[in-house]
Design a protein around this motif. Structure first.
Motif, PDB file in Angstrom:
ATOM      1  N   LEU A   7      -4.194   1.726  -1.836  1.00 23.43           N
ATOM      2  CA  LEU A   7      -3.928   0.488  -1.022  1.00 23.43           C
ATOM      3  C   LEU A   7      -3.781  -0.595  -1.535  1.00 23.43           C
ATOM      4  N   THR A  60      -9.653   1.383  -1.356  1.00 16.72           N
ATOM      5  CA  THR A  60      -8.879   2.695  -1.102  1.00 16.72           C
ATOM      6  C   THR A  60     -10.294   3.734  -1.220  1.00 16.72           C
ATOM      7  N   SER A  95       0.955  -1.275  -0.026  1.00 25.20           N
ATOM      8  CA  SER A  95       0.023  -0.144  -0.010  1.00 25.20           C
ATOM      9  C   SER A  95       0.967   1.290   0.108  1.00 25.20           C
ATOM     10  N   SER A 123      -8.175  -2.730  -5.305  1.00 26.52           N
ATOM     11  CA  SER A 123      -7.287  -1.703  -4.705  1.00 26.52           C
ATOM     12  C   SER A 123      -8.128  -0.295  -4.572  1.00 26.52           C
ATOM     13  N   ARG A 166      -9.957   5.037   2.384  1.00 31.85           N
ATOM     14  CA  ARG A 166      -8.971   6.445   2.160  1.00 31.85           C
ATOM     15  C   ARG A 166      -9.225   7.107   0.864  1.00 31.85           C
TER      16      ARG A 166
END
Length: 253
Positions: A179, A219, A170, A215, A223
């Motif tokens: 990530l 993410t 990540s 991914s 995030r």
């Protein structure tokens, strides 16, 4: 990479020299740790390294003189002009890119404070930079520095058994700062849950696409700020953006 640490608790760093990847890297002479205890640079019977704060208030403040003598000894022991970095809650946020910069350098001298803080005159005179692990306060700088050093040491060439292992971590450039995707191993079925079929297909292009989508999904969910940064840097493809739009559409429906 040589790491020098000014600390009242050198034993905090035993985990790095005795266990796991960081220990193996030390055995391979990829990095070294040298701890300097300010108590060893005072000579009164109580080995005093702190005193009350001018102006009053709770807590004790670390004295400048023992820290100065410890720092000068560390500098004399090194063959370079390493930066002096203080662990502090108000410091620069430590990130993967900072870890990479440290791994690519010859090392640094770190100062781990305790108690209410350090005499500001030492900081003003000697400290080049201040680093923080996050917006929280620890009992001292040692726990934060252990995590930072672990992050940097594993990036040293030869530290990992598979040299490119950290490239898919990540936050790494290979993932455009996103990530990492989920990972699976044997058995194929665990408690009724199967490994995703695409990972069993042997179709490398489909596997790469699935991993990229996972991914992006993780993410975006955990995030979203990293998605924003990737967009600003123009790291997301049209296919990436289409997948993210699909996520929102599926959520709304």
């Amino acid at each position: 990479m040589r790491i020098d640490v000014l600390t009242l608790f050198p034993e905090y760093f035993d985990v790095l020299t005795r266990l796991g990847v960081t220990s193996r890297a030390a055995d391979r002479a990829l990095w070294s740790l040298h701890a300097w205890n300010p108590r060893n640079f005072v000579h009164d019977v109580h080995r005093t390294i702190d005193d009350r704060s001018y102006g009053g208030g709770p807590g004790m403040v670390m004295l400048a003189s023992p820290l100065t003598d410890a720092l000068l000894a560390a500098r004399e022991s090194r063959a370079d002009s390493a930066k002096v970095i203080l662990m502090a809650p108000g410091g620069k946020r430590f990130t993967q890119s900072v870890a990479s910069e440290l791994a690519e350098s010859s090392g640094a001298i770190f100062v781990c404070g305790r108690y209410e803080g350090i005499d500001q005159r030492f900081i003003d005179r000697f400290v080049d930079d201040q680093w923080s692990l996050g917006d929280f306060v620890l009992s001292g700088g040692e726990p934060a520095l252990v995590a930072m050093l672990d992050a940097a040491i594993r990036l040293l060439p030869g530290a990992l058994n598979q040299g490119d292992s950290h490239g898919q971590d990540s936050f790494q450039e290979a993932l455009d700062g996103l990530l990492d995707c989920p990972h699976y191993t044997r058995p194929e079925v665990l408690g009724g849950d199967r490994v995703p079929e695409v990972l069993m297909s042997g179709h490398h292009a489909r596997i790469r696409q699935w991993r990229r989508e996972q991914s992006l999904r993780l993410t975006q969910l955990n995030r979203p700020d990293l998605i924003k940064t990737a967009r600003e840097k123009k790291l997301l493809s049209d296919t990436d953006e289409a997948f993210l739009r699909g996520m929102f559409q599926n959520h709304e429906s």
